[in-house]
Motif scaffolding. Structure first.
Motif: not given
Length: 140
Positions: A14-19
């Motif tokens: 919801k707050k962050r997207v890891g790549i």
């Protein structure tokens, strides 16, 4: 002839997207970073612009019993947007159960200090790398 292209691992939150991304030979996954949902598509675009990308490997959030829930709806919405922006790149969903706890365990085993382990986003980008590496290991 070898098809040189990266795979991109994505851990949607919801707050962050890891790549995470592979090398061009698709042998190992490495964390890239953690981005806000608003900025993640710009970052993915930068990656796609600099090297060919063959697949997006996205963590599919199932409950411990294997059921889909509200988190899967959030990821499904992310996938739709990803398909619109990058229609030529295949999207693979991978079970992401336990990846966050495994990311924490890996940091602990590696001796990462507690303060660094608690940094926002660190778990997310390592989880993305775990999701991607799991996919690589099971599709050799």
């Amino acid at each position: 002839m070898q098809d040189y292209a990266r795979l991109i691992g994505i851990d949607v939150g919801k707050k962050r997207v890891g790549i995470a991304q592979t090398d061009l030979l698709q042998t190992i996954a490495s964390p890239v970073g953690t981005f806000s949902p608003e900025n993640v598509f710009t970052e993915i675009g930068n990656i796609v612009e600099h090297a060919p990308v063959k697949k997006f490997v996205i963590g599919w959030p199932l409950s411990l019993s294997g059921d889909e829930g509200s988190a899967t709806q959030m990821v499904e919405a992310f996938i739709k947007k990803l398909q619109q922006k990058f229609p030529e790149i295949e999207i693979i969903k991978v079970d992401e159960r336990y990846t966050s706890s495994r990311a924490r365990d890996i940091m602990l085993e590696a001796g990462v200090p507690k303060k660094k382990r608690q940094e926002k986003g660190r778990v997310d980008r390592i989880a993305a790398a775990i999701i991607l590496q799991n996919y690589l290991d099971s599709n050799i």
